[in-house]
Design an enzyme around this catalytic site. Sequence first.
Site, PDB file in Angstrom:
ATOM      1  N   GLU A 134       0.852  -1.196   0.000  1.00  0.00           N
ATOM      2  CA  GLU A 134       0.000   0.000   0.000  1.00  0.00           C
ATOM      3  C   GLU A 134       0.884   1.241   0.000  1.00  0.00           C
ATOM      4  O   GLU A 134       1.997   1.223   0.543  1.00  0.00           O
ATOM      5  CB  GLU A 134      -0.897  -0.014   1.256  1.00  0.00           C
ATOM      6  CG  GLU A 134      -1.784   1.217   1.362  1.00  0.00           C
ATOM      7  CD  GLU A 134      -2.847   1.111   2.466  1.00  0.00           C
ATOM      8  OE1 GLU A 134      -2.815   0.140   3.252  1.00  0.00           O
ATOM      9  OE2 GLU A 134      -3.692   2.021   2.526  1.00  0.00           O
ATOM     10  N   ASN A 167     -12.248  -1.502  -0.842  1.00  0.00           N
ATOM     11  CA  ASN A 167     -11.522  -2.000   0.331  1.00  0.00           C
ATOM     12  C   ASN A 167     -12.218  -1.521   1.588  1.00  0.00           C
ATOM     13  O   ASN A 167     -12.551  -0.327   1.700  1.00  0.00           O
ATOM     14  CB  ASN A 167     -10.090  -1.441   0.332  1.00  0.00           C
ATOM     15  CG  ASN A 167      -9.384  -1.661   1.667  1.00  0.00           C
ATOM     16  OD1 ASN A 167      -8.993  -2.778   1.987  1.00  0.00           O
ATOM     17  ND2 ASN A 167      -9.254  -0.604   2.469  1.00  0.00           N
ATOM     18  N   GLU A 168     -12.472  -2.419   2.509  1.00  0.00           N
ATOM     19  CA  GLU A 168     -13.072  -2.068   3.810  1.00  0.00           C
ATOM     20  C   GLU A 168     -14.134  -0.982   3.635  1.00  0.00           C
ATOM     21  O   GLU A 168     -14.064   0.090   4.250  1.00  0.00           O
ATOM     22  CB  GLU A 168     -11.988  -1.643   4.817  1.00  0.00           C
ATOM     23  CG  GLU A 168     -11.068  -2.791   5.180  1.00  0.00           C
ATOM     24  CD  GLU A 168     -10.147  -2.521   6.381  1.00  0.00           C
ATOM     25  OE1 GLU A 168     -10.158  -1.409   6.926  1.00  0.00           O
ATOM     26  OE2 GLU A 168      -9.424  -3.453   6.761  1.00  0.00           O
ATOM     27  N   TYR A 198      -6.608  -8.577  11.848  1.00  0.00           N
ATOM     28  CA  TYR A 198      -5.332  -8.214  12.475  1.00  0.00           C
ATOM     29  C   TYR A 198      -5.291  -8.725  13.908  1.00  0.00           C
ATOM     30  O   TYR A 198      -6.299  -8.687  14.613  1.00  0.00           O
ATOM     31  CB  TYR A 198      -5.154  -6.686  12.466  1.00  0.00           C
ATOM     32  CG  TYR A 198      -4.843  -6.149  11.076  1.00  0.00           C
ATOM     33  CD1 TYR A 198      -3.567  -6.300  10.539  1.00  0.00           C
ATOM     34  CD2 TYR A 198      -5.806  -5.518  10.308  1.00  0.00           C
ATOM     35  CE1 TYR A 198      -3.261  -5.832   9.267  1.00  0.00           C
ATOM     36  CE2 TYR A 198      -5.515  -5.043   9.029  1.00  0.00           C
ATOM     37  CZ  TYR A 198      -4.238  -5.209   8.523  1.00  0.00           C
ATOM     38  OH  TYR A 198      -3.929  -4.757   7.263  1.00  0.00           O
ATOM     39  N   GLU A 248      -5.981  -9.046   3.900  1.00  0.00           N
ATOM     40  CA  GLU A 248      -5.116  -8.330   4.849  1.00  0.00           C
ATOM     41  C   GLU A 248      -5.118  -9.128   6.136  1.00  0.00           C
ATOM     42  O   GLU A 248      -6.196  -9.421   6.679  1.00  0.00           O
ATOM     43  CB  GLU A 248      -5.639  -6.916   5.154  1.00  0.00           C
ATOM     44  CG  GLU A 248      -5.459  -5.933   4.026  1.00  0.00           C
ATOM     45  CD  GLU A 248      -5.857  -4.511   4.412  1.00  0.00           C
ATOM     46  OE1 GLU A 248      -5.691  -4.110   5.577  1.00  0.00           O
ATOM     47  OE2 GLU A 248      -6.342  -3.805   3.506  1.00  0.00           O
ATOM     48  N   GLN A 302       2.189  -5.926   5.780  1.00  0.00           N
ATOM     49  CA  GLN A 302       2.354  -5.644   4.374  1.00  0.00           C
ATOM     50  C   GLN A 302       3.757  -6.076   3.969  1.00  0.00           C
ATOM     51  O   GLN A 302       4.551  -6.412   4.838  1.00  0.00           O
ATOM     52  CB  GLN A 302       2.147  -4.169   4.114  1.00  0.00           C
ATOM     53  CG  GLN A 302       0.732  -3.699   4.491  1.00  0.00           C
ATOM     54  CD  GLN A 302       0.410  -2.293   3.984  1.00  0.00           C
ATOM     55  OE1 GLN A 302       1.164  -1.694   3.236  1.00  0.00           O
ATOM     56  NE2 GLN A 302      -0.727  -1.762   4.419  1.00  0.00           N
TER      57      GLN A 302
HETATM   58  O1  AHR Z   1      -2.911  -2.292   6.435  1.00  0.00           O
HETATM   59  C1  AHR Z   1      -3.200  -1.067   7.010  1.00  0.00           C
HETATM   60  C2  AHR Z   1      -4.674  -0.684   6.893  1.00  0.00           C
HETATM   61  O2  AHR Z   1      -5.447  -1.595   7.615  1.00  0.00           O
HETATM   62  C3  AHR Z   1      -5.253  -0.737   5.517  1.00  0.00           C
HETATM   63  O3  AHR Z   1      -5.020   0.425   4.790  1.00  0.00           O
HETATM   64  C4  AHR Z   1      -6.716  -0.913   5.782  1.00  0.00           C
HETATM   65  O4  AHR Z   1      -7.380  -1.608   4.747  1.00  0.00           O
HETATM   66  C5  AHR Z   1      -6.746  -1.667   7.096  1.00  0.00           C
HETATM   67  O5  AHR Z   1      -7.637  -1.122   7.982  1.00  0.00           O
END
Ligand code: AHR
Length: 547
Positions: free
Chosen positions: A63, A209-210, A283, A336, A384
């Site tokens: 990103e 995205n999201e 995450y 992600e 990432q």
């Molecule tokens: O990876 C960092 C961020 O986390 C990304 O930009 C977003 O899609 C997610 O919330």
Amino acid sequence: MNRRNFLQSGSLAAMGALTSRSEAAQGTEMPGVRSNSDRAHLTVVADETLGNISRNIYGQFTEHLGSCIYPAMWVGPDSSIPNHNGLRSDTIAALKRIHAPIIRWPGGCFAGTYHWRNGIGPRDKRPKTWNIFWDRDEPNSFGTDEYLEYCRLCGALPYICLNVGSGTVREALEWLEYCNGKVPTTVTSMRAANGHPTPYDVQHWSVGNENWGCGGRFDAEEYGRRYARFVNYLGTAARGTKVKFVACGDLDGDWNQRFFETLLRRPGASRVEGVQYLSVHHYFLDEGPAVEFTDEEYYGLLAAVATLEALLRKTIGIIDNYTELRGPNIGIALDEWGVWHRTQNTGKNALLQPNTLRDALVAAVVLNSLNNFGSRIAMANIAQAFNVLQCMAFTRGKEMVLTPTYYVFDLFQPHMDTTALKTLVNSPSFSAKEAGRGPKPEQETTRPYLSVSASLKESTGDLCLTLVNQHLTEPLEVEIHITGLGHSGPMSGYQRLLTSANVRDENTFEKPNVVKPGPQKPLSVKGNPFLHQIPPHSLETLVLRKA
Ligand code: AHR
């Protein structure tokens, strides 16, 4: 730590019954005791398969954020840092070595502000813009052609995330045309003028995205209507090609159900159509400091993988509910994922975090889980690739340091494009507290010390096992029994080990080689079952075939 033996099937669909909270509450603690009962038992059921392990689950995410793109992917052709027409050579070589199969770009949240026309044509004429999400300058030097060339040099598939939040259907259609259009038009002529007369044939496109968050703060119904509108045009333009569309999903709440219901309410819809993949993100938020964590926090972060497994099982159930009888299946794109430690989120060091052996072991346990889901997970992209979150490498000037997590991807390579095999695990276990997040209360989880996945490569007969001993201080003896392979004679192959003296170890520019795999060692197995010992806090890959 809990020494009660923990039974687990590598078929994760069956695991729900074995990981209930009431079971988790039962074990007794006997620290320091080693006996035969501490031995783990692993049965690989080679004639019960769980589907294909797509190489794309070992994917990467990049990103325009912090220093991921500039300077880890783009340094410019005049840089003294070795490069291929501006694309950084050492990071390309690093991704090539692990056969990174697919690279997602340009975000993330950034994708919802990205206008692709800013990133094509002569670089000195491209606009300078401001990256509003991650507060840094955006020179637009790395655009579509540079990204696609970076992927080509890595040998990876591209995966583009369209701008749904602040972009238009027309902009998305023209981006698709720029990449894939075959006939001469004003847009494909621009591509030719930029040095690429041949279409790129980009197959993977995500529609936003999201979009429940930074991608527009839509509700599922509004996103569902937008998705149908985007895919109505994009799908028509891409008919007869291999293009696949990825819809924005969510692991939490009821977004996915409401999204599918909205698609089913579209005029003329009798089934969910135009969705090949459902994107979900997960995450692991920091359990304590990134490096100086306590032993409890070590186990807490590893135990948190149970939450991801449960959320994926729930999502598979929802997909089945909406597609089984009424349409083609939809693969999950976990596009992600990774460990997210607390760090600043603006400027050139945004989301730059340390990467210890603990983080690497979390990645290994996640990859074992994804393998065990077999064909249900179509793609995954760790967040990432460089200098951001749980990255593969850090760069500083000319230097590059590979992280412990990079080596996990290295050790998992033999699983790519193989068949996942069912495994049965009976292992001593640990109990740990997963920190509460928002509405989710703190919870205690019991997990086996042994995490494993097994696969078979039909073309070579190679059987691959990736074994993680999550015990912090004790080796784990595993009795491995392989059944259903069609032969029972001796096997030979090799083993590779990733560990370090201290689980808090990391690789830095000053000491870049603290955590790296030991040399590949020959392995020969005469009996079946056989015993194998895995050192504490380590990942080991075994590859075996008929001797
Ligand atoms: O990876 C960092 C961020 O986390 C990304 O930009 C977003 O899609 C997610 O919330």
